[in-house]
Design a protein around this motif. Structure first.
Motif, short mmCIF file in Angstrom:
data_model
loop_
_atom_site.label_atom_id
_atom_site.label_comp_id
_atom_site.label_asym_id
_atom_site.label_seq_id
_atom_site.Cartn_x
_atom_site.Cartn_y
_atom_site.Cartn_z
N MET A 1 71.97 -70.13 104.61
CA MET A 1 72.86 -69.88 103.50
C MET A 1 72.07 -69.12 102.42
SD MET A 1 75.36 -72.56 101.53
CE MET A 1 75.27 -73.57 102.98
N PRO A 2 72.61 -68.05 101.90
CA PRO A 2 71.85 -67.30 100.88
C PRO A 2 71.67 -68.11 99.60
CG PRO A 2 74.12 -66.53 100.95
CD PRO A 2 73.94 -67.50 102.10
N ALA A 3 70.68 -67.72 98.84
CA ALA A 3 70.44 -68.32 97.53
C ALA A 3 70.12 -67.17 96.58
CB ALA A 3 69.29 -69.31 97.59
N TYR A 4 70.21 -67.47 95.30
CA TYR A 4 70.06 -66.43 94.30
C TYR A 4 69.18 -66.91 93.16
CZ TYR A 4 73.94 -64.63 96.91
OH TYR A 4 74.72 -64.18 97.94
N GLY A 5 68.42 -65.98 92.63
CA GLY A 5 67.76 -66.17 91.36
C GLY A 5 68.62 -65.46 90.34
N PHE A 6 69.17 -66.20 89.40
CA PHE A 6 70.06 -65.63 88.40
C PHE A 6 69.41 -65.77 87.04
CE2 PHE A 6 73.22 -66.27 85.07
CZ PHE A 6 73.90 -65.07 85.15
N ALA A 7 69.33 -64.67 86.31
CA ALA A 7 68.76 -64.70 84.97
C ALA A 7 69.76 -64.14 83.97
CB ALA A 7 67.48 -63.88 84.91
N HIS A 8 69.92 -64.85 82.87
CA HIS A 8 70.69 -64.38 81.72
C HIS A 8 69.66 -64.07 80.65
CE1 HIS A 8 73.58 -65.34 78.18
NE2 HIS A 8 73.40 -64.04 78.33
N LEU A 9 69.42 -62.80 80.42
CA LEU A 9 68.36 -62.36 79.53
C LEU A 9 68.93 -61.87 78.20
CD1 LEU A 9 66.31 -60.35 82.15
CD2 LEU A 9 66.03 -62.75 81.49
N HIS A 10 68.28 -62.25 77.12
CA HIS A 10 68.71 -61.81 75.80
C HIS A 10 67.49 -61.72 74.89
CE1 HIS A 10 68.67 -66.20 75.10
NE2 HIS A 10 69.31 -66.26 76.23
N ASP A 11 67.69 -61.18 73.72
CA ASP A 11 66.60 -61.05 72.75
C ASP A 11 65.39 -60.33 73.33
OD1 ASP A 11 68.11 -62.39 70.83
OD2 ASP A 11 67.41 -64.33 71.56
N ARG A 12 65.66 -59.17 73.95
CA ARG A 12 64.56 -58.38 74.50
C ARG A 12 63.76 -57.74 73.38
NH1 ARG A 12 67.35 -54.15 78.09
NH2 ARG A 12 68.80 -54.24 76.35
N ARG A 13 62.45 -57.80 73.54
CA ARG A 13 61.54 -57.16 72.60
C ARG A 13 60.75 -56.11 73.38
NH1 ARG A 13 62.03 -62.35 72.03
NH2 ARG A 13 60.17 -62.98 73.15
N PRO A 14 60.99 -54.83 73.13
CA PRO A 14 60.31 -53.78 73.90
C PRO A 14 58.79 -53.95 73.86
CG PRO A 14 61.99 -52.83 72.48
CD PRO A 14 61.87 -54.28 72.10
N HIS A 15 58.17 -53.80 75.02
CA HIS A 15 56.73 -53.96 75.11
C HIS A 15 56.25 -53.33 76.42
CE1 HIS A 15 52.81 -55.93 75.29
NE2 HIS A 15 52.96 -56.14 73.99
N PRO A 16 55.03 -52.77 76.43
CA PRO A 16 54.50 -52.20 77.68
C PRO A 16 54.41 -53.21 78.83
CG PRO A 16 53.19 -51.48 75.80
CD PRO A 16 54.17 -52.50 75.28
N LEU A 56 70.42 -60.58 89.13
CA LEU A 56 70.71 -61.42 90.29
C LEU A 56 69.87 -60.92 91.45
CD1 LEU A 56 72.61 -63.74 91.28
CD2 LEU A 56 74.06 -61.93 92.20
N ILE A 57 69.05 -61.81 92.00
CA ILE A 57 68.19 -61.49 93.13
C ILE A 57 68.61 -62.39 94.28
CG2 ILE A 57 65.83 -61.39 94.00
CD1 ILE A 57 64.93 -61.14 91.04
N GLU A 58 68.86 -61.80 95.44
CA GLU A 58 69.28 -62.56 96.62
C GLU A 58 68.09 -62.89 97.50
OE1 GLU A 58 72.70 -62.32 100.03
OE2 GLU A 58 71.81 -60.44 99.36
N PHE A 59 68.09 -64.10 98.05
CA PHE A 59 67.09 -64.58 98.98
C PHE A 59 67.79 -65.16 100.21
CE2 PHE A 59 65.12 -64.83 94.82
CZ PHE A 59 63.86 -64.31 95.05
N PRO A 60 67.08 -65.30 101.31
CA PRO A 60 67.71 -65.86 102.52
C PRO A 60 68.21 -67.30 102.33
CG PRO A 60 65.66 -64.76 103.10
CD PRO A 60 65.73 -64.80 101.59
N ASP A 61 67.50 -68.10 101.52
CA ASP A 61 67.89 -69.49 101.31
C ASP A 61 67.19 -70.02 100.06
OD1 ASP A 61 65.22 -70.41 102.12
OD2 ASP A 61 65.89 -69.93 104.15
N LEU A 62 67.55 -71.22 99.66
CA LEU A 62 67.02 -71.80 98.43
C LEU A 62 65.52 -72.09 98.54
CD1 LEU A 62 67.89 -72.59 95.59
CD2 LEU A 62 68.46 -74.87 96.46
N ALA A 63 65.06 -72.55 99.69
CA ALA A 63 63.63 -72.83 99.86
C ALA A 63 62.81 -71.55 99.68
CB ALA A 63 63.37 -73.46 101.22
N THR A 64 63.31 -70.44 100.18
CA THR A 64 62.61 -69.17 100.05
C THR A 64 62.62 -68.70 98.60
OG1 THR A 64 63.20 -68.60 102.32
CG2 THR A 64 62.48 -66.80 100.91
N ALA A 65 63.73 -68.88 97.90
CA ALA A 65 63.80 -68.52 96.49
C ALA A 65 62.78 -69.32 95.69
CB ALA A 65 65.21 -68.75 95.94
N ARG A 66 62.68 -70.60 95.96
CA ARG A 66 61.72 -71.47 95.26
C ARG A 66 60.29 -71.05 95.60
NH1 ARG A 66 60.34 -74.02 90.92
NH2 ARG A 66 62.24 -75.19 90.84
#
Length: 121
Positions: A1-16, A56-66
């Motif tokens: 079963m696929p798993a995902y890394g989901f990020a809600h990003l805000h307050d970005r501060r530009p930086h190299p 959103l990043i997809e992985f093969p399963d939750l164990a692999t995402a972790r």
């Protein structure tokens, strides 16, 4: 079963460091078969409110995402992002190709009602 890394990003501060993070992240994902599905694209809010960007990043399963998140390769670059972008990151199990929401509704009713709709089962 696929798993995902989901990020809600805000307050970005530009930086190299952010550029370096972006240049290096795919090399951390490849051994874990991780692939970007969403990476800060245009967002159209149709209900509620939303600020920030989504990844959103997809992985093969939750164990692999972790395993990716805990890997030495990702650990080496994580601060490049986290020091300059605030946000939330979750790893979540997806549903398989045969997922049926009506079956989920029947199970919820059999288990005593919809009060447990947000729990994994």
């Amino acid at each position: 079963m696929p798993a995902y890394g989901f990020a809600h990003l805000h307050d970005r501060r530009p930086h190299p460091d952010i550029v370096e993070y972006l240049e290096r992240i795919q090399d951390t994902l490849t051994p874990f078969h991780g692939r970007f599905r969403i990476h800060g694209g245009r967002t159209e809010v149709v209900e509620g409110s939303w600020t920030g960007n989504m990844v959103l990043i997809e992985f093969p399963d939750l164990a692999t995402a972790r395993a990716w998140y805990d890997s030495p390769a990702y650990e080496a670059i994580k601060r490049l992002r986290a020091d300059h972008i605030d946000g939330d990151l979750v790893l979540v199990e997806g549903v398989g190709p045969d997922y049926d929401p009506a079956e989920r509704a029947r199970k919820l009713l059999a288990d005593g009602g919809a009060g447990t709709a947000g729990t994994a089962s």
